[in-house]
Design an enzyme around this catalytic site. Structure first.
Site, PDB file in Angstrom:
ATOM      1  N   ASP A  81       0.890  -1.121   0.011  1.00  0.00           N
ATOM      2  CA  ASP A  81       0.056  -0.221  -0.043  1.00  0.00           C
ATOM      3  C   ASP A  81       1.006   1.120   0.067  1.00  0.00           C
ATOM      4  OD1 ASP A  81      -2.426   1.574   0.273  1.00  0.00           O
ATOM      5  OD2 ASP A  81      -3.040   0.990   1.984  1.00  0.00           O
ATOM      6  N   ASP A 139      -3.144   2.674  -5.890  1.00  0.00           N
ATOM      7  CA  ASP A 139      -1.877   2.643  -5.166  1.00  0.00           C
ATOM      8  C   ASP A 139      -1.914   1.278  -4.039  1.00  0.00           C
ATOM      9  OD1 ASP A 139      -4.271   3.333  -3.606  1.00  0.00           O
ATOM     10  OD2 ASP A 139      -3.622   4.665  -2.462  1.00  0.00           O
ATOM     11  N   GLU A 140      -2.388   0.203  -4.482  1.00  0.00           N
ATOM     12  CA  GLU A 140      -2.346  -0.720  -3.501  1.00  0.00           C
ATOM     13  C   GLU A 140      -2.537  -2.105  -4.193  1.00  0.00           C
ATOM     14  OE1 GLU A 140      -5.529  -1.581  -0.759  1.00  0.00           O
ATOM     15  OE2 GLU A 140      -6.577  -0.157  -1.680  1.00  0.00           O
TER      16      GLU A 140
END
Length: 419
Positions: free
Chosen positions: A30, A124-125
């Protein structure tokens, strides 16, 4: 999952970066305050200052906040007006999804250099299964350190990684490791990790469900695990009761699925003041279509169904959609369809919010695109792709969606004397 504030970073050595990772092949990576971090990366003078990315108008919402801003209680999904009250000295920036998509692609490529089993969840993860990568790169925790080092060295960004036997526990681990940390949950200590956590750490437990569970005396995941399923059904319903009971005992059989793709890509805007001017609404739909087009092309996908969302001043929401004959990733086609849907809807009231979404996504590669009769072989798609390249080099602000698409004031059709 509940708010990350409920999972403070801990120092329990049983779950530290050096814990036993032999039975924990799943990583959840993350990125830390991703949008804000990308902005700081390209504006080094902002380093160390509170930075908040999101809608800048009176109805705007925070998309990302740097950790310097979070110290003032600012968090994602908070109204920007509330963030300004808590942290007036912060730097407030409108989001630049072109920059964030480019950074995301670079980060995801680092993950895929380690293992093909990468399941992105958002920009973003991602989940990674590193079972097959151990021979080349070492243990799961060693791989996590390698990823974190490459992201820092090559992208000047930081990330937090959870290493665990399952996806659910790995995601909790990365949350607890934030910011810029690594946490390993050993296979034999999953319940020791889970059961002290508050119930809203479980996926699917929002504020309402958490309050209902607390009224039954179920404050922690351990409390919920020991509760009869019948009691849980009364609080959260039959389907959720079974789901939460399984998670509370650490049971999550889902595999990392690299085929995972977004089911849809969309964008919406809430107007600072309710509007009724068709020109302003048209311009908003144009800008939103351009955003969706950039994201589609950036993800290598095309879509078949254009969906329009309209929220009226009294908060009633109306949706309409239309399926195209041929899938597309061009903003012009999306805009033409969205505008046609809006004019057919003819809401006749002031508008609070509009949104454009492309559904029915499929990979663009290898998909033949049928030309309409008489259409040129090269057209809007090539123009928009060229604009993407120019924006990547000079910034999206130099390419206005209206200038790219030749937008005209709809009132000109009604008034031939309008200049």
């Amino acid at each position: 999952m509940g708010r990350s504030q409920s999972l403070p970073r801990g120092g329990d050595p049983r779950f530290g970066p050096d814990a036993d990772d032999s039975g924990s092949p799943i990583l959840h990576v993350d990125m830390d305050a991703f949008f804000a971090a990308v902005e700081v990366r390209r504006r080094p003078e902002l380093r160390g200052r509170p930075v908040i990315v999101g809608g800048l108008g009176p109805r705007g919402v925070v998309s990302s906040a740097s950790y310097e801003a979070r110290r003032y209680g600012v968090r994602s999904a908070m109204p920007t007006s509330q963030a300004r009250a808590r942290c007036p000295q912060a730097v407030y920036l409108a989001p630049d999804f072109t920059a964030y998509s480019a950074a995301s692609r670079a980060v995801m490529q680092i993950f895929r250099d380690v293992t093909p089993l990468v399941e992105p969840l958002s920009l973003d993860e991602a989940f990674l299964d590193v079972t097959g990568a151990r021979r080349l790169f070492g243990s799961p925790a060693t791989i996590a350190r390698l990823i974190r080092r490459r992201v820092a060295d090559e992208q000047a960004l930081t990330c937090s990684v959870g290493v665990a036997p399952s996806k659910f526990v790995a995601k909790l681990g990365s949350t607890r490791a934030k910011p810029d940390g690594l946490l390993v949950v050993p296979h034999g200590q999953v319940l020791d990790f889970l059961h002290p956590l508050p119930v809203n750490a479980l996926w699917g437990v929002g504020e309402r469900a958490a309050e209902a569970l607390r009224r039954l005396g179920l404050a922690t995941v351990g409390d919920l695990a020991e509760a009869p399923v019948g009691m849980l059904r009364r609080a959260v319903g039959a389907a959720s009761a079974t789901h939460l009971h399984e998670l509370a005992w650490g049971r999550d059989p889902r595999r990392v699925s690299p085929e995972h793709v977004d089911k849809s890509i969309g964008a919406e805007v809430t107007f600072d003041v309710d509007v009724a001017d068709p020109l302003e609404i048209r311009r908003a739909l144009l800008a939103l279509s351009a955003k969706v087009g950039v994201r589609l092309r950036g993800s290598g996908q095309v879509g078949r169904t254009v969906a329009l969302k309209v929220r009226l001043a009294d908060f009633r929401t109306v949706s309409r959609s239309r399926t195209l004959d041929v899938p597309t990733d061009t903003a012009r086609e999306m805009f033409d369809t969205a505008w046609a849907l809006y004019t057919a809807l003819d809401p006749g009231e002031r508008i609070r919010l509009v949104g454009v979404r492309m559904e029915g996504l499929a990979p663009a590669q290898g998909l033949s695109q049928q030309l309409a009769l008489g259409a040129p072989e090269r057209g809007w798609r090539e123009a928009e792709a060229a604009a993407d390249a120019a924006a990547a080099r000079f910034g999206r602000s130099v390419i206005g969606p209206a200038s790219l698409m030749g937008d005209r004031d709809p009132r000109r059709k009604e008034n031939p004397e309008h200049p």
